[in-house]
Design an enzyme around this catalytic site. Sequence first.
Site, mmCIF file in Angstrom:
data_model
loop_
_atom_site.group_PDB
_atom_site.id
_atom_site.type_symbol
_atom_site.label_atom_id
_atom_site.label_comp_id
_atom_site.label_asym_id
_atom_site.label_seq_id
_atom_site.Cartn_x
_atom_site.Cartn_y
_atom_site.Cartn_z
ATOM 1 C CD GLU A 132 8.089 -0.386 7.433
ATOM 2 O OE1 GLU A 132 6.495 -0.917 7.068
ATOM 3 O OE2 GLU A 132 8.417 0.710 7.538
ATOM 4 C CG ASP A 169 -0.784 -0.048 2.599
ATOM 5 O OD1 ASP A 169 0.950 0.336 2.192
ATOM 6 O OD2 ASP A 169 -1.116 0.219 3.616
ATOM 7 C CB SER A 170 4.679 1.719 0.274
ATOM 8 O OG SER A 170 4.862 0.405 -0.903
ATOM 9 C CE LYS A 229 3.784 -6.096 3.439
ATOM 10 N NZ LYS A 229 2.265 -4.848 4.425
ATOM 11 C CG ASP A 251 0.567 -4.107 2.193
ATOM 12 O OD1 ASP A 251 0.517 -4.623 2.866
ATOM 13 O OD2 ASP A 251 1.034 -3.593 2.132
ATOM 14 C CD GLU A 282 0.509 -1.411 7.616
ATOM 15 O OE1 GLU A 282 0.267 -0.761 9.478
ATOM 16 O OE2 GLU A 282 1.408 -1.132 6.771
#
Length: 286
Positions: free
Chosen positions: A201, A63-64, A132, A102, A134
């Site tokens: 991270e 999602d960057s 993925k 993401d 978080e």
Amino acid sequence: MSTTHTLDTSTSRAHPVPSPMKRLTVPKIQAMKGGDPIVMLTAYSARMAQLLDPHCEILLVGDSLGQVIYGLPSTVPVTIEMMCAHGAAVVRGSYHSVVAIDMPFGSYEASPAQAFENAARILKETGAAAVKLEGGEAMAETVTFLTRRGIPVIGHVGLTPQAVNALGGYGARGRNEAEAKKIVADAKTVAEAGCFAMVLEGVMEEIANEITRNIACPTIGIGASVHCDGQVLVTEDMLGMFERTAKFVKRYDDLAVRIDQAASTYAAEVRSRSFPTDDQIYRAGK
Ligand code: KIV
């Protein structure tokens, strides 16, 4: 042996030469724990996926892309529609890597059922193999819910960029003992909940080492030291597309400078009418 591609522009399908390797699978990634390091890079487009695919085990549609592609201030505004569109492009451009996508902020945190509905949509619309998400202990129930229903999940602990508003910035995590203990506990809980790999991270080296030695799935570090079972970087960062990058980024090229030089030469040639030349024009009878 390196792979080259020709692109069929009518279908946007890449044809690799020599013929493609078999695509890796989630169990094969899991089995790499403690073995050869796992290579992961981000990709958001078919062409970049084609170029990176032969070198990676996992392509992450991160999602960057919010910041890198859309110029957004953080990953918070990223939508499922963006992730699906770029995810499908990366699957079309790759033959070898596991493609993981993401889950964007707001698409999975409310409940395991919400997460399942959106993760299933992402896998159906893109053809990717995994998602993925978080978060630590608060996400454990969701990870179990998804994995028991056939959705492979990569966890992501430590610096979790979707929580930037709560964290107050993108600084490295685990500098004090309480925070370090919490990150280790989060990683263990999410790993036991069933994820097949975990991104660590922006954490202190000692934390990455302890987690890697104590969880069953491979760890993939970004700013988390060489102790992890693999490494990931945002591709545009490592290619030198941005003036400012985090301390943990190593630049393997200086593409921003090279693009600037190419665009400047092009502009000068257009203005001086030295482009196009005979080589680039169509003439009747030729
Ligand atoms: O969004 C992303 O690109 C990521 C990686 C940096 C791990 O989550």
